[in-house]
Design an enzyme around this catalytic site. Structure first.
Site, PDB file in Angstrom:
ATOM      1  N   SER A 189     -46.063   6.797  17.494  1.00  0.00           N
ATOM      2  CA  SER A 189     -45.545   7.602  16.388  1.00  0.00           C
ATOM      3  C   SER A 189     -45.038   8.962  16.902  1.00  0.00           C
ATOM      4  O   SER A 189     -44.184   8.978  17.787  1.00  0.00           O
ATOM      5  CB  SER A 189     -46.651   7.731  15.329  1.00  0.00           C
ATOM      6  OG  SER A 189     -46.130   8.184  14.132  1.00  0.00           O
ATOM      7  N   ASP A 341     -41.332  -0.311   8.562  1.00  0.00           N
ATOM      8  CA  ASP A 341     -41.702   1.026   9.025  1.00  0.00           C
ATOM      9  C   ASP A 341     -40.556   1.980   8.726  1.00  0.00           C
ATOM     10  O   ASP A 341     -39.418   1.747   9.131  1.00  0.00           O
ATOM     11  CB  ASP A 341     -41.986   0.965  10.535  1.00  0.00           C
ATOM     12  CG  ASP A 341     -42.347   2.323  11.126  1.00  0.00           C
ATOM     13  OD1 ASP A 341     -42.387   3.322  10.384  1.00  0.00           O
ATOM     14  OD2 ASP A 341     -42.581   2.371  12.352  1.00  0.00           O
ATOM     15  N   HIS A 371     -46.124   0.487  10.216  1.00  0.00           N
ATOM     16  CA  HIS A 371     -46.346   1.679  11.023  1.00  0.00           C
ATOM     17  C   HIS A 371     -47.849   1.929  11.203  1.00  0.00           C
ATOM     18  O   HIS A 371     -48.616   1.805  10.251  1.00  0.00           O
ATOM     19  CB  HIS A 371     -45.701   2.896  10.357  1.00  0.00           C
ATOM     20  CG  HIS A 371     -45.673   4.091  11.257  1.00  0.00           C
ATOM     21  ND1 HIS A 371     -44.709   4.263  12.221  1.00  0.00           N
ATOM     22  CD2 HIS A 371     -46.502   5.149  11.373  1.00  0.00           C
ATOM     23  CE1 HIS A 371     -44.942   5.378  12.878  1.00  0.00           C
ATOM     24  NE2 HIS A 371     -46.030   5.940  12.378  1.00  0.00           N
TER      25      HIS A 371
END
Ligand SMILES: *[C@@H]1O[C@H](CO)[C@@H](O)[C@H](O)[C@H]1NC(C)=O
Ligand SMILES: *[C@@H]1O[C@H](CO)[C@@H](O)[C@H](O)[C@H]1NC(C)=O
Ligand SMILES: *[C@@H]1O[C@H](CO)[C@@H](O)[C@H](O)[C@H]1NC(C)=O
Ligand SMILES: *[C@@H]1O[C@H](CO)[C@@H](O)[C@H](O)[C@H]1NC(C)=O
Length: 401
Positions: A189, A341, A371
């Site tokens: 991320s 995502d 995600h």
């Protein structure tokens, strides 16, 4: 109103949210994903409430929750775990105990959390790093870089660079028995943003060129210049990451100015004269056809935001803004993207751009993925998907590091 009533109230809202939150059809373990999604949405809702009544800032609640999951450095039969500092920056080291004939590979781990929360000490990351160290007989270095908004851009990046340069010294590598030719930088991320940036910077620095063997970017965020890519439109409300929540948090890494946030939500935050940067994230050029669907490319609206935010046009904030010549010397790359995502398209476009300039990329696109899946490996949300993704990542490292 009593504590019990309050709890009951929240449980009812939680339940209602769970039942009604719409999910894409082909999602795996839908009820668990619903639960994770609901917990995050509730957190965001509460955070907004707390901010509005002046109790704490929006990001405060996210930090508190992350802190609840912090672990102590606990060694086990296989791995010695130590909290220490490299160059005055806190790191957590995972050192395999097993005797080794040859020197060990190393993985440098940069955690996610939208630049404002999290730590390599969070239990899910502690599990992952311990697992990595054990499976690969590798030294793992988790970096606890400084967080926004207290420490805005480029504090987090600078901390990562300092730690990595410290670690890459011959005497330090020797101390931990690390093979200097087998070092990978990994991030998930926003940690993926930092990992991608650090690798670009090192690779374009003559002193550090080719010192990093591989990079692994797990559902990375790679740019903040276009906030209306197809995935931003399709997954505006999640699951897991919603567009509003992400932009609210990530903008804090640039500035606490609410005008920036408002402009970024409208995708009108970039300054006059930055149109040339959009060619690096032009999804009509870089997104594979199947992800374009019926979306129509819209030109950015520039110069609407008063104030100067140099970070917005800086490739150290948005590594997608690196030119082709800066990308072409990048090392072996592993990129995970998840279908469902919000920031999927950042990763997809980076895959295209790296391959266009001849970088060797292994791309794992997880059709049923969401995600953050690799962090949902502990109560209250445990996803089989997360473990499968972890295992694919580990086997890539086994083969390539
Ligand atoms: C130590 O490693 C062995 C072999 O990989 C494994 O079976 C065992 O579960 C590990 N112990 C811990 C505490 O992780
Ligand atoms: C590590 O660095 C942090 C932040 O710079 C500092 O607060 C801490 O005292 C240091 N710890 C050690 C053991 O040097
Ligand atoms: C994006 O790509 C499309 C198609 O190649 C092109 O028409 C458009 O001018 C590009 N826009 C920018 C801002 O680069
Ligand atoms: C930007 O600032 C200028 C001068 O301070 C002002 O005239 C203008 O209205 C502002 N624009 C916006 C969009 O706030």
């Amino acid at each position: 109103m009593g504590y019990k009533t309050l709890c009951f109230g929240f449980s009812c809202i939680l339940f209602a949210y769970c039942v009604y939150s719409p999910l894409p059809e082909n999602i795996e373990e839908p009820w668990r994903v619903r639960l994770a999604d609901t917990l995050i949405k509730m957190t965001s809702l509460l955070a907004t409430l707390f901010e509005n009544i002046g109790l704490m800032k929006y990001e405060g609640l996210f930090s508190i929750i992350a802190k609840m999951h912090f672990t102590k450095p606990v060694s086990d039969e296989n791995i010695t775990v130590i909290d220490t500092n490299f160059s005055d920056i806190p790191v957590r080291l995972y050192l395999p105990r097993r005797k080794s004939e040859r020197q060990r590979p190393a993985v440098i781990f940069i955690h996610g959390g939208a630049f404002v929360s999290g730590s390599c000490k969070v239990s899910a990351y502690d599990d992952l790093n311990r697992w990595t160290a054990n499976k690969l007989n590798a030294v793992v270095v988790g970096i606890d870089y400084r967080l926004a908004p207290q420490y805005p851009f480029p504090a987090a990046l600078e901390d990562c660079i300092f730690v990595i340069k410290f670690f890459l010294q011959d005497k330090v590598l020797a101390e931990y028995g690390v093979d200097a030719t087998r070092i990978c930088i990994m991030g998930d991320s926003s940690g993926g943003t930092l990992a991608a940036t650090v690798v670009q910077l090192l690779q374009n620095d003559p002193e550090y060129k080719d010192r990093i063997k591989a990079q692994a970017l797990i559902y990375p965020g790679l740019q903040l210049i276009d906030t209306l890519l197809p995935s931003h439109r399709e997954y505006k409300h999640g699951p897991i990451l919603s567009r509003e929540m992400l932009i609210k948090l990530v903008c804090l890494y640039v500035s606490e100015d609410k005008a920036l946030l408002q402009a970024a939500l409208r995708n009108e935050h970039m300054p006059e004269g930055s149109r040339h940067l959009f060619k690096f994230v032009n999804w009509s050029d870089f997104l594979p056809e199947k992800f374009k669907k019926n979306h129509v490319y819209t030109e950015p609206i520039l110069g609407k935001l008063n104030g100067s935010y140099p970070a917005l046009v800086d490739s150290r904030m948005s590594p997608s803004l690196a030119s082709d010549s800066q990308l072409q010397s990048l090392p072996l790359t592993y990129i995970v993207t998840c279908e469902h995502d919000l920031i999927r398209d950042d990763g997809l476009m980076y895959v295209t751009r790296l391959r266009n300039v001849g970088v060797q990329v292994t791309h794992d696109h997880i059709e049923k993925g969401i995600h953050g899946a690799m962090s949902f490996t502990r109560a209250p949300v445990f996803l089989q998907l997360g473990l499968r993704m972890r295992d694919r990542y580990i086997s890539w490292l086994e083969e390539n590091l």
